[in-house]
Design a protein around this motif. Sequence first.
Motif, PDB file in Angstrom:
ATOM      1  N   GLU A 105       0.834  -1.201   0.000  1.00  0.00           N
ATOM      2  CA  GLU A 105       0.000   0.000   0.000  1.00  0.00           C
ATOM      3  C   GLU A 105       0.868   1.251   0.000  1.00  0.00           C
ATOM      4  OE1 GLU A 105      -2.130  -2.911   2.939  1.00  0.00           O
ATOM      5  OE2 GLU A 105      -0.094  -2.251   2.502  1.00  0.00           O
ATOM      6  N   CYS A 115      -2.656   0.244  -3.936  1.00  0.00           N
ATOM      7  CA  CYS A 115      -2.157  -1.052  -3.478  1.00  0.00           C
ATOM      8  C   CYS A 115      -1.667  -1.808  -4.712  1.00  0.00           C
ATOM      9  CB  CYS A 115      -3.242  -1.827  -2.764  1.00  0.00           C
ATOM     10  SG  CYS A 115      -2.789  -3.511  -2.324  1.00  0.00           S
ATOM     11  N   TRP A 152     -10.428  -3.368   0.863  1.00  0.00           N
ATOM     12  CA  TRP A 152      -9.755  -2.443   1.765  1.00  0.00           C
ATOM     13  C   TRP A 152     -10.389  -2.586   3.145  1.00  0.00           C
ATOM     14  CZ3 TRP A 152      -5.452   0.364   0.867  1.00  0.00           C
ATOM     15  CH2 TRP A 152      -5.075   0.596  -0.462  1.00  0.00           C
ATOM     16  N   ARG A 185      -9.646  -1.275   7.492  1.00  0.00           N
ATOM     17  CA  ARG A 185      -8.936  -0.295   8.305  1.00  0.00           C
ATOM     18  C   ARG A 185      -9.006  -0.689   9.772  1.00  0.00           C
ATOM     19  NH1 ARG A 185     -12.976   4.967   7.634  1.00  0.00           N
ATOM     20  NH2 ARG A 185     -14.710   4.180   8.910  1.00  0.00           N
ATOM     21  N   ILE A 212     -13.700   2.583  -4.415  1.00  0.00           N
ATOM     22  CA  ILE A 212     -12.690   1.573  -4.708  1.00  0.00           C
ATOM     23  C   ILE A 212     -12.692   1.323  -6.210  1.00  0.00           C
ATOM     24  CG2 ILE A 212     -14.304  -0.344  -4.293  1.00  0.00           C
ATOM     25  CD1 ILE A 212     -11.916  -1.992  -3.271  1.00  0.00           C
ATOM     26  N   LEU A 247      -8.120   3.273  -3.507  1.00  0.00           N
ATOM     27  CA  LEU A 247      -9.206   3.723  -2.653  1.00  0.00           C
ATOM     28  C   LEU A 247      -9.165   5.246  -2.639  1.00  0.00           C
ATOM     29  CD1 LEU A 247     -11.523   2.734  -0.796  1.00  0.00           C
ATOM     30  CD2 LEU A 247      -9.957   3.134   1.137  1.00  0.00           C
ATOM     31  N   TYR A 285      -4.817   1.664   7.060  1.00  0.00           N
ATOM     32  CA  TYR A 285      -5.612   1.077   5.991  1.00  0.00           C
ATOM     33  C   TYR A 285      -4.831  -0.061   5.341  1.00  0.00           C
ATOM     34  CZ  TYR A 285      -9.184   4.652   6.319  1.00  0.00           C
ATOM     35  OH  TYR A 285     -10.214   5.448   6.762  1.00  0.00           O
ATOM     36  N   TYR A 286      -5.517  -1.186   5.175  1.00  0.00           N
ATOM     37  CA  TYR A 286      -4.912  -2.378   4.607  1.00  0.00           C
ATOM     38  C   TYR A 286      -5.644  -2.796   3.339  1.00  0.00           C
ATOM     39  CZ  TYR A 286      -2.991  -2.976   9.328  1.00  0.00           C
ATOM     40  OH  TYR A 286      -2.352  -2.789  10.522  1.00  0.00           O
ATOM     41  N   CYS A 287      -4.910  -3.199   2.334  1.00  0.00           N
ATOM     42  CA  CYS A 287      -5.560  -3.857   1.209  1.00  0.00           C
ATOM     43  C   CYS A 287      -5.356  -5.361   1.360  1.00  0.00           C
ATOM     44  CB  CYS A 287      -5.055  -3.359  -0.132  1.00  0.00           C
ATOM     45  SG  CYS A 287      -3.427  -3.930  -0.611  1.00  0.00           S
TER      46      CYS A 287
END
Length: 124
Positions: free
Chosen positions: A6, A22, A36, A38, A70, A81, A94-96
């Motif tokens: 990311e 990402c 995504w 968070r 997205i 995002l 924030y994670y993908c």
Amino acid sequence: QVQLVESGGGLVQAGGSLRLSCAASGRTFSRYVMGWFRQAPGKDREFVATAARIGGITFYADSVKGRFTISRDNAKNTVYLQMTSLKPEDTAVYYCAASQQPGLVRDMRDYDYWGQGTQVTVSS
């Protein structure tokens, strides 16, 4: 195996915008549903948005609907995002993630690969 990286996080004032990216390794990106998530300090990781493999089909958490978008570019192995009208409560890492499940995937337990996360901080 898919590796996800990311980028695009940072500090922004309330009402501002950020775009997270990402990037995925490998040549099978289009086979994965992308999502995504968070995680705010002291809280559980939560679903934000997901995009189907093709066709532009998406789904959002109610808390971000109408503010976040997205999207994915399968030719570039990248999912984005776009975040607008940001609020202090959007502050989180924030994670993908990539899932081999069909359709749209909202449950984090159904995701197989995760990025390292990027910090988004929204000041009031």
